[in-house]
Scaffold this motif. Structure first.
Motif, mmCIF file in Angstrom:
data_model
loop_
_atom_site.group_PDB
_atom_site.id
_atom_site.type_symbol
_atom_site.label_atom_id
_atom_site.label_comp_id
_atom_site.label_asym_id
_atom_site.label_seq_id
_atom_site.Cartn_x
_atom_site.Cartn_y
_atom_site.Cartn_z
ATOM 1 N N GLY A 177 6.851 5.983 -30.225
ATOM 2 C CA GLY A 177 5.691 5.762 -31.076
ATOM 3 C C GLY A 177 4.855 7.021 -31.252
ATOM 4 O O GLY A 177 5.365 8.148 -31.180
ATOM 5 N N SER A 178 3.547 6.825 -31.457
ATOM 6 C CA SER A 178 2.657 7.929 -31.811
ATOM 7 C C SER A 178 1.542 8.153 -30.805
ATOM 8 O O SER A 178 0.692 9.014 -31.027
ATOM 9 N N TRP A 179 1.525 7.384 -29.717
ATOM 10 C CA TRP A 179 0.425 7.490 -28.755
ATOM 11 C C TRP A 179 0.983 7.549 -27.335
ATOM 12 O O TRP A 179 2.047 6.984 -27.044
ATOM 13 N N ALA A 180 0.260 8.202 -26.451
ATOM 14 C CA ALA A 180 0.577 8.244 -25.019
ATOM 15 C C ALA A 180 -0.721 8.550 -24.272
ATOM 16 O O ALA A 180 -1.770 8.782 -24.881
ATOM 17 N N ALA A 181 -0.641 8.559 -22.964
ATOM 18 C CA ALA A 181 -1.824 8.855 -22.140
ATOM 19 C C ALA A 181 -1.597 10.160 -21.385
ATOM 20 O O ALA A 181 -0.474 10.478 -20.985
ATOM 21 N N TRP A 182 -2.692 10.897 -21.191
ATOM 22 C CA TRP A 182 -2.654 12.191 -20.508
ATOM 23 C C TRP A 182 -3.734 12.199 -19.437
ATOM 24 O O TRP A 182 -4.917 12.187 -19.733
ATOM 25 N N LEU A 183 -3.312 12.224 -18.176
ATOM 26 C CA LEU A 183 -4.229 12.280 -17.039
ATOM 27 C C LEU A 183 -4.040 13.619 -16.330
ATOM 28 O O LEU A 183 -2.914 14.098 -16.193
ATOM 29 N N GLY A 184 -5.124 14.191 -15.844
ATOM 30 C CA GLY A 184 -5.069 15.493 -15.195
ATOM 31 C C GLY A 184 -5.306 16.602 -16.194
ATOM 32 O O GLY A 184 -6.055 16.460 -17.151
ATOM 33 N N GLY A 185 -4.640 17.771 -15.974
ATOM 34 C CA GLY A 185 -4.796 18.888 -16.884
ATOM 35 C C GLY A 185 -6.124 19.596 -16.760
ATOM 36 O O GLY A 185 -6.508 20.362 -17.655
ATOM 37 N N ASP A 186 -6.849 19.371 -15.656
ATOM 38 C CA ASP A 186 -8.142 20.006 -15.447
ATOM 39 C C ASP A 186 -8.362 20.141 -13.947
ATOM 40 O O ASP A 186 -7.732 19.446 -13.151
#
Length: 629
Positions: free
Chosen positions: A517-526
């Motif tokens: 699809g066109s959506w996902a989740a992103w946790l972290g990266g900071d």
């Protein structure tokens, strides 16, 4: 005295040994210097510290280990404190030109666990411990002399170990909360004008710390810890009401100042407290009651560091919290809430390891004043009482489209706008994504079926004023989880990011393509991030395994950044986010929830990162499964 000094030396040596176990070479503290501007994600602002003035109040002996600060109506600081060498209770007052210092009580070993408040006439009142006789004592300045009373005897095997907290009515009547650790009782003493009235609030309490405040009706409110939990008691004019607030995991990390209570104008409680995560980590949390429910949020956390100890909380005129505290990196720190973000700053290095506290007061302009104890054992430097006063203000973000500090050369060099979007998390950080799609070649998303109109580049949300604890109606979709593939956008799931990032994102705002699809989740990266997604779900009796697709991309070594699965706030699964575990693409991950089969539970997927070397966890396509294969 020599035996006592030897005991202290052994105590500190042990603390040093324990602290060194959890040190690692790559720890990077994110604290600002006294003049460094901080860029806050969300609505960017610059924190401008106009000045921090730090001075020695008393260094005539080893003084200041226990200290308490209060400001009078003129904004001048008063400090009660313990003289360790001479075992005396001392008091310092700023006259406007110099510190006036007095010995209040020298009859035996007196002055430990002191607490200070100022009445309407600017006279100080102090509760403290007489360790020689195991007594709770009270001293007040009448305007011409000190009056000292023994409030009650404390039958304790370790007399100096019980905490005290004092609050004074405008007419000068004192209220004292304390823990009788030998009888495991939380107690309360109130001066009626002619005698002390003493009550037992709760039995079987061995509290490391108590904190007391009076409401607008002069009714007492007390925060305390019991059985690894934070609890709160208040007098409702007829009886004591006691309620559980939250788990503290293992309070008493420093045994002094691990919680601090303040009341707002509506008599709602606000509490700062130390939350121990594991043997190597504890953090600073802030929780307050609003609309009848407790709202909790993390303030400062770094894996492998004990922080949030020796806390002291005060509310400014806008009822925003300010907190002084310390960590086991020997740092004195200060945090305050702007309304959307927590600003955190290091004030000084070389504060003590344990057995000491900080105390915070705010003047009429909202400027912080902090008393603290400096005790350096590398090399040994005699302890001293110190005082810091600061002046801080927020100024608007500069209108320049260039960053205030040089931008590192990364995957691409974007132009800055006044409000960074989700991709700024990817661009600003030294992130190595392996096979990830470079920002310069990011695909344009084609929205799939969605009940929400997608936004091409949603802006990061500001840090919530609380950690949400919503209970949602569990869904009965084919996957068993509402919005399990995120194609409905940022709905159904409750999102939380300590650093203010949106978590459920469209493909154009992600550095990787969604699994489907066109959506996902992103946790972290900071850095120093705590982020989670949660919702209420029914774990099917015949499909008790939770499966989801994840993509791990990390620069860190193992053991510092983590992903967690929590059910009803219980940890059921944990794994490292580190370079060794990098998946280099989407990979199915399955968690066994058989213990909760047939139950409606609160599911939380959580990521916690420390202050160095970034880690990322991308999530997509959740579904319950019959097996773990």
């Amino acid at each position: 005295m020599k035996g006592k000094l030897l005991l202290r030396s052994l105590h500190y040596a042990l603390l040093v040994a324990v602290a060194l176990i959890f040190f690692r070479e790559s720890i990077v503290t994110a604290s600002a210097t006294l003049t460094e501007p901080l860029i806050i994600k969300g609505e960017p602002t610059y924190l401008q510290i106009l000045s921090w003035s730090i001075e020695i109040v008393d260094s005539a002996a080893d003084v200041g280990e226990y200290n308490a600060l209060a400001l009078d109506s003129n904004g001048r600081p008063h400090i009660s404190y313990f003289d360790y060498d001479n075992q005396d209770l001392k008091y310092a007052k700023w006259t406007g030109t110099n510190w006036q210092i007095q010995i209040i009580d020298s009859s035996g070993d007196v002055g430990a666990n002191n607490s200070l408040d100022i009445d309407a006439a600017n006279n100080p009142h102090i509760s403290y411990v007489d360790s020689t006789n195991c007594d709770l004592k009270y001293a007040r300045w009448t305007g011409s002399t000190w009056q000292i009373q023994t409030v009650t005897s404390i039958s304790s095997m370790y007399c100096s170990g019980f905490p005290t907290a004092i609050a004074v009515e405008q007419n000068g009547n004192a209220h004292i909360a304390y823990s009788d650790s030998n009888y495991f009782q939380l107690k309360y003493a109130h001066w009626t004008g002619s005698s002390w009235q003493i009550e037992t609030i709760e039995e079987w309490v061995s509290s490391y710390d108590v904190s007391l405040a009076l409401d607008s009706n002069n009714h007492p409110h007390i925060a305390f810890d019991r059985d690894n939990s934070l609890k709160y008691a208040w007098w409702d004019n007829s009886t004591w009401q006691v309620e559980y607030v939250t788990s503290m995991a293992n309070p008493g990390e420093s045994n002094i100042g691990d919680l601090s209570l303040a009341l707002d104008d509506a008599n709602n409680p606000h509490i700062a407290y130390n939350y121990k995560v594991n043997m190597g980590t504890s953090g600073l949390n802030y929780i307050h009651k609003a609309g009848g429910s407790w709202q909790d949020q993390p303030v400062d956390y770094e894996s492998g560091v004990h922080t949030g100890m020796s806390v002291s909380l005060a509310l400014d005129e806008s009822e925003r919290p300010h907190i002084s505290y310390r960590n086991n990196l020997l740092e004195l720190k200060y945090a305050y809430f702007t309304g959307s973000d927590w600003i955190k700053q290091k004030i000084q290095d070389n504060v003590c390891f344990g057995g000491c506290n900080t105390s915070l007061g705010l003047d009429g302009n909202g400027n912080p004043h902090i008393s603290f104890y400096e005790y350096d054992i590398f090399p040994y430097v005699q302890g001293k009482l110190k005082y810091a006063s600061g002046s801080a203000e927020l100024t608007p973000t500069p209108t320049s489209t260039s960053p205030a500090t040089p931008t590192p050369t990364l995957i691409s060099t974007p132009s800055w706008t006044s409000t960074p979007g989700p991709m700024d998390r990817f661009i600003q950080l030294p992130l190595v994504l392996g096979n990830h799609i470079p920002a310069t070649a990011m695909p344009t998303a084609t929205p799939g079926a969605s009940t929400v109109t997608p936004t091409a580049t949603p802006s990061p949300t500001s840090n919530p004023t609380s950690t949400p604890t919503h209970t949602l109606t569990p869904t009965t979709t084919a996957c068993g989880i509402g919005n399990c593939d995120f194609e409905q956008g940022a709905t159904v799931w409750t999102e939380y990011s300590q650093n203010g990032w949106s978590l459920i994102l469209q493909a154009a705002a992600l550095p990787v393509l969604p699994h489907g699809g066109s959506w996902a989740a992103w946790l972290g990266g900071d850095y120093n991030e705590i982020a989670y997604l949660q919702q209420s779900v029914l774990v099917p009796a015949n499909l008790p395994y939770l499966g989801y697709w994840h993509w791990i991309d990390s620069l860190d070594a193992c053991g510092f950044d983590h992903a967690y699965i929590r059910i009803n706030d219980n940890l059921v699964h944990q794994y490292d986010l580190c370079s060794y575990e990098n998946t280099n693409g989407w990979e199915l991950h399955v968690v066994n929830l058989s213990d909760y089969a047939g139950q409606t539970v609160q599911l939380q997927v959580r990521v916690e990162t420390d202050g160095s070397l970034t880690s990322n966890l991308f999530l997509d396509d959740f579904a319950f499964r019959a097996t773990g294969e």
